[in-house]
Write an enzyme that holds these catalytic residues in place. Structure first.
Site, short mmCIF file in Angstrom:
data_model
loop_
_atom_site.label_atom_id
_atom_site.label_comp_id
_atom_site.label_asym_id
_atom_site.label_seq_id
_atom_site.Cartn_x
_atom_site.Cartn_y
_atom_site.Cartn_z
N ASN A 116 0.85 -1.18 0.00
CA ASN A 116 0.00 0.00 0.00
C ASN A 116 0.89 1.23 0.00
OD1 ASN A 116 -2.41 1.56 0.23
ND2 ASN A 116 -2.02 1.80 2.43
N HIS A 135 0.86 5.26 1.39
CA HIS A 135 0.17 6.13 2.35
C HIS A 135 0.78 7.53 2.29
CE1 HIS A 135 -2.16 7.12 5.93
NE2 HIS A 135 -1.07 7.69 6.42
N GLU A 179 -2.60 -6.72 9.34
CA GLU A 179 -3.92 -6.49 9.93
C GLU A 179 -4.03 -5.12 10.62
OE1 GLU A 179 -3.61 -10.90 9.47
OE2 GLU A 179 -2.27 -9.28 10.09
N ASP A 203 -2.05 0.74 8.54
CA ASP A 203 -0.85 1.50 8.15
C ASP A 203 0.35 1.16 9.03
OD1 ASP A 203 -2.38 2.80 6.21
OD2 ASP A 203 -2.95 4.41 7.58
N ALA A 205 5.13 12.81 -5.50
CA ALA A 205 6.13 11.93 -4.89
C ALA A 205 5.63 10.49 -4.85
CB ALA A 205 6.46 12.42 -3.48
#
Length: 315
Positions: A107, A109, A142, A145, A173
């Site tokens: 992922n 963030h 789980e 982040d 970015a």
């Protein structure tokens, strides 16, 4: 052979687009085989389709999280994807889904984790008076982040920034960082050294097995005995990473190659008693590879060892 990846989106999919265009470079180790969404109206689906990528959308409304994720999981598996990349996917994944794809979900963030987890990160950065923010690519676990960090890029906060202006600059970015981190993550898990390490772990676990180098290849055999496995890595420039194991003979070799010619082949110089099994196709069943190694080991092991193995198998 590039490793197949699915990208999950909920909206415009600009990070997805960055991954798609990076994947077009011949040296990129991954390819995007599916873009999926919990929002059938996500604009990113149109872009993906225009680029010739399969898409899937299903609304999550009215479904429990695990029920929706089971639908998503089934579609991903049909695509042949080996990794999942979240790119603006605005829905928490169920523990069941994460367990099924353990260490294969990434992922991005919009903060320098562990700072500012969750939503409204740019507002939080400005409210705290911070002068530097950025973005993070991480492995999904789980916890929200909270997975291992794969890479970060710092972005300066400029006087007069609003959440919108800061978000726009951080997004630039993100587009630069995500494809590099995904490529490195996939390559580390699917490159020749990683594949050889997977074989090594299973081969040396067999009784009295040791590793040497033969014909320029890592190989495994019974200590002071015959060899039962080799890994060929672009040997003689054939472009393949493959496990070479012993088989019963020419008939079995021909049957394996006929039934799955992309995976099995006759290794040059090894004769009819060996078969090559491609490891670089991105879909290895490592339990099955382990079975091949054990079978090949049995073909060369002395009776005193095979008897012990047979007794152990009974338990």
């Amino acid at each position: 052979m590039k490793t197949p990846v699915v990208v999950l989106i909920s909206g415009t999919g600009t990070n997805m687009a960055a991954l798609v265009y990076a994947a077009k470079h011949p040296d990129c180790p991954y390819e995007i085989v599916l873009v999926a969404s919990n929002n059938p109206d996500a604009p990113g689906l149109i872009l993906a389709s225009a680029e010739g990528i399969a898409t899937f959308a299903h609304p999550h409304t009215g479904l429990k999280r695990a029920e929706f994720d089971a639908i998503l999981d089934a579609e991903i598996r049909k695509s042949g994807a080996q990794y999942v990349a979240l790119a603006g996917y605005m829905r928490l994944l169920s523990p069941e889904f994460i367990a099924n794809w353990r260490d294969r979900i990434v992922n991005i963030h919009p903060s320098l984790l562990p700072a500012h987890k969750g939503l409204h990160t740019h507002e939080a950065v400005l409210a705290a008076g911070e002068r530097v923010t950025g973005c993070t690519v991480h492995v999904v676990t789980e916890a929200l982040d909270d997975g291992p960090v794969l890479g970060q890029t710092e972005v300066a906060v400029i006087d007069g920034d609003t959440p919108e202006t800061l978000a726009a600059r951080v997004l630039i970015a993100e587009h630069q960082l995500y494809s590099r981190c995904l490529a490195g993550f996939v390559a580390a898990a699917t490159g020749p050294e990683a594949l050889i390490a997977q074989v090594r772990a299973r081969a040396v676990a067999l009784p009295e097995a040791d590793e040497v180098t033969s014909h320029g290849m890592p190989c495994w055999g019974i200590i002071k005995g015959k060899k039962f496995a080799y890994v060929s890595n672009d040997h003689h420039g054939d472009g393949k990473v493959a496990l070479l194991v012993k088989i019963s003979g020419v008939e079995e070799q021909a049957t394996l190659i006929e039934n799955d010619p992309d995976r099995y082949y006759r290794p040059p110089y090894f004769g009819d008693g060996w078969v090559g099994i491609r490891l670089d196709l991105g879909d290895n069943d490592w339990d099955h590879i382990g079975e091949w190694l054990a079978r090949s080991w049995r073909a060369v092991a002395p009776p005193r060892l095979t008897k012990l193995m047979s007794i152990a198998d009974e338990f």
